[in-house]
Design a protein around this motif. Structure first.
Motif, PDB file in Angstrom:
ATOM      1  N   ASP A   9       0.826  -1.195   0.000  1.00  0.00           N
ATOM      2  CA  ASP A   9       0.000   0.000   0.000  1.00  0.00           C
ATOM      3  C   ASP A   9       0.871   1.261   0.000  1.00  0.00           C
ATOM      4  OD1 ASP A   9      -3.002   0.845   0.525  1.00  0.00           O
ATOM      5  OD2 ASP A   9      -1.728   2.192   1.700  1.00  0.00           O
ATOM      6  N   GLY A  10       0.586   2.158  -0.956  1.00  0.00           N
ATOM      7  CA  GLY A  10       1.302   3.427  -1.021  1.00  0.00           C
ATOM      8  C   GLY A  10       2.634   3.385  -1.746  1.00  0.00           C
ATOM      9  N   ASP A  11       3.010   2.242  -2.324  1.00  0.00           N
ATOM     10  CA  ASP A  11       4.287   2.155  -3.042  1.00  0.00           C
ATOM     11  C   ASP A  11       4.336   3.151  -4.200  1.00  0.00           C
ATOM     12  OD1 ASP A  11       5.724   0.326  -1.596  1.00  0.00           O
ATOM     13  OD2 ASP A  11       5.148  -1.415  -2.812  1.00  0.00           O
ATOM     14  N   ASN A  49      -7.762   2.382  -7.505  1.00  0.00           N
ATOM     15  CA  ASN A  49      -6.348   2.232  -7.160  1.00  0.00           C
ATOM     16  C   ASN A  49      -6.283   1.520  -5.806  1.00  0.00           C
ATOM     17  OD1 ASN A  49      -3.612   2.458  -6.704  1.00  0.00           O
ATOM     18  ND2 ASN A  49      -3.527   4.694  -6.824  1.00  0.00           N
ATOM     19  N   PRO A  50      -6.554   0.214  -5.820  1.00  0.00           N
ATOM     20  CA  PRO A  50      -6.709  -0.547  -4.572  1.00  0.00           C
ATOM     21  C   PRO A  50      -5.529  -0.431  -3.610  1.00  0.00           C
ATOM     22  CG  PRO A  50      -7.338  -1.873  -6.467  1.00  0.00           C
ATOM     23  CD  PRO A  50      -6.707  -0.637  -7.002  1.00  0.00           C
ATOM     24  N   LEU A  51      -4.310  -0.312  -4.148  1.00  0.00           N
ATOM     25  CA  LEU A  51      -3.128  -0.234  -3.296  1.00  0.00           C
ATOM     26  C   LEU A  51      -2.695   1.210  -3.027  1.00  0.00           C
ATOM     27  CD1 LEU A  51      -0.928  -3.161  -4.701  1.00  0.00           C
ATOM     28  CD2 LEU A  51      -2.079  -3.053  -2.478  1.00  0.00           C
ATOM     29  N   ASN A  52      -3.506   2.152  -3.476  1.00  0.00           N
ATOM     30  CA  ASN A  52      -3.150   3.569  -3.305  1.00  0.00           C
ATOM     31  C   ASN A  52      -1.736   3.857  -3.811  1.00  0.00           C
ATOM     32  OD1 ASN A  52      -5.603   4.389  -1.823  1.00  0.00           O
ATOM     33  ND2 ASN A  52      -4.801   3.010  -0.241  1.00  0.00           N
ATOM     34  N   LEU A  53      -1.424   3.276  -4.955  1.00  0.00           N
ATOM     35  CA  LEU A  53      -0.093   3.456  -5.528  1.00  0.00           C
ATOM     36  C   LEU A  53       0.156   4.929  -5.805  1.00  0.00           C
ATOM     37  CD1 LEU A  53      -0.080   0.450  -8.032  1.00  0.00           C
ATOM     38  CD2 LEU A  53       1.055   0.572  -5.801  1.00  0.00           C
TER      39      LEU A  53
END
Length: 269
Positions: free
Chosen positions: A125-127, A169-173
């Motif tokens: 998450d957030g990568d 954007n499920p992983l909040n990239l």
């Protein structure tokens, strides 16, 4: 007097023969502009193929995308091989040039590369994910991320997509935009980077062996951004153009691409 006239006539005849010989020799020379990798490398194979039919190919290598078009427009060189159709269309419109494509040869797939993970499933998450900041390659990069299920874009945005078109954007990239040529230099700073095929090759990366994912050969980007053989309008069917096209689309060239680039360059013929 008669002797002088005879000498003059002989000289004129000789000069005519020399000129004729020069013209004949020039008629068997094809000149082409290209960028270094992979285009100029591929043209070295084309040179060998053409030589079998008595043609000489002279390759001039450039490190920019403007001069190769100008020298063909000006008639200084016969053809060029370095660009895709969208770039050519934009160049013609911006510069009033009259250049046309006569063959689609290959495409260089964008790839997802990383120094931190070995599988896209390992993204957190957030990568940070690097994509190019120019219109065309930004959209291609986002399309590739969507194809891997990492994001979802608005329906129908195609190759005009921007970050504003991301609807899921499920992983909040964190999508970081960088100049395309510089992205390989930032691999240490992001989790994953979308890198153009030519820049990947220049950085010692290979789409076939190093990428976590690449553009599919039947993707919109692949069919749109195939690299083309270009000549000046009106020269599409000259003997030189037809000979060059035949050699460039030969089995020898296809075999060279397939055996030397491991998927970083993909033939489209």
């Amino acid at each position: 007097m008669k002797k002088t006239i005879a000498i003059v006539l002989t000289l004129v005849l000789c000069l005519g023969l020399f000129a004729g010989c020069g013209k004949k020799a020039d008629d068997k020379v094809i000149t082409i502009a290209a960028t270094p990798n992979p285009h100029a490398e591929i043209l070295e194979v084309v040179k060998e193929v053409l030589a079998k039919d008595g043609w000489e190919l002279k390759i001039t290598v450039y490190n920019d995308y403007v001069v190769p078009n100008n020298v063909v427009e000006d008639g200084e060189l016969d053809a060029n091989y370095f660009q895709h159709t969208p770039y050519l269309d934009e160049f013609n419109e911006a510069n009033g040039t009259h250049l046309v494509s006569v063959a689609t040869v290959h495409y260089e797939p964008l790839g997802l590369y990383s120094k931190k993970i070995t599988n896209l499933a390992d993204l957190s998450d957030g990568d940070k994910v690097a994509v190019a900041n120019d219109t065309t390659n930004r959209a291609r990069g986002l399309q590739l991320l969507e194809a891997q299920g990492l994001i979802k874009l608005k329906e129908g945005v195609g190759l005009t997509a921007t970050k504003l078109d991301i609807v899921e954007n499920p992983l909040n990239l964190d999508i970081v935009e960088l100049e395309a040529a510089q992205i390989p230099n930032f691999l240490d700073d992001v989790a994953v980077a979308v890198i153009n095929g030519n820049y990947a090759l220049g950085a010692g990366l290979n789409a076939g062996t190093d990428a976590l994912a690449v553009e599919a050969s039947d993707s919109l980007a692949a069919t749109t951004f195939g690299n083309i053989l270009v000549v000046k309008e009106g020269n599409e069917n000259t003997e030189k153009t037809l000979a060059l096209k035949k050699a460039l689309l030969s089995d020898e060239v296809r075999d060279f691409i397939n055996s030397n680039y491991s998927g970083a360059v993909v033939p489209m013929f």
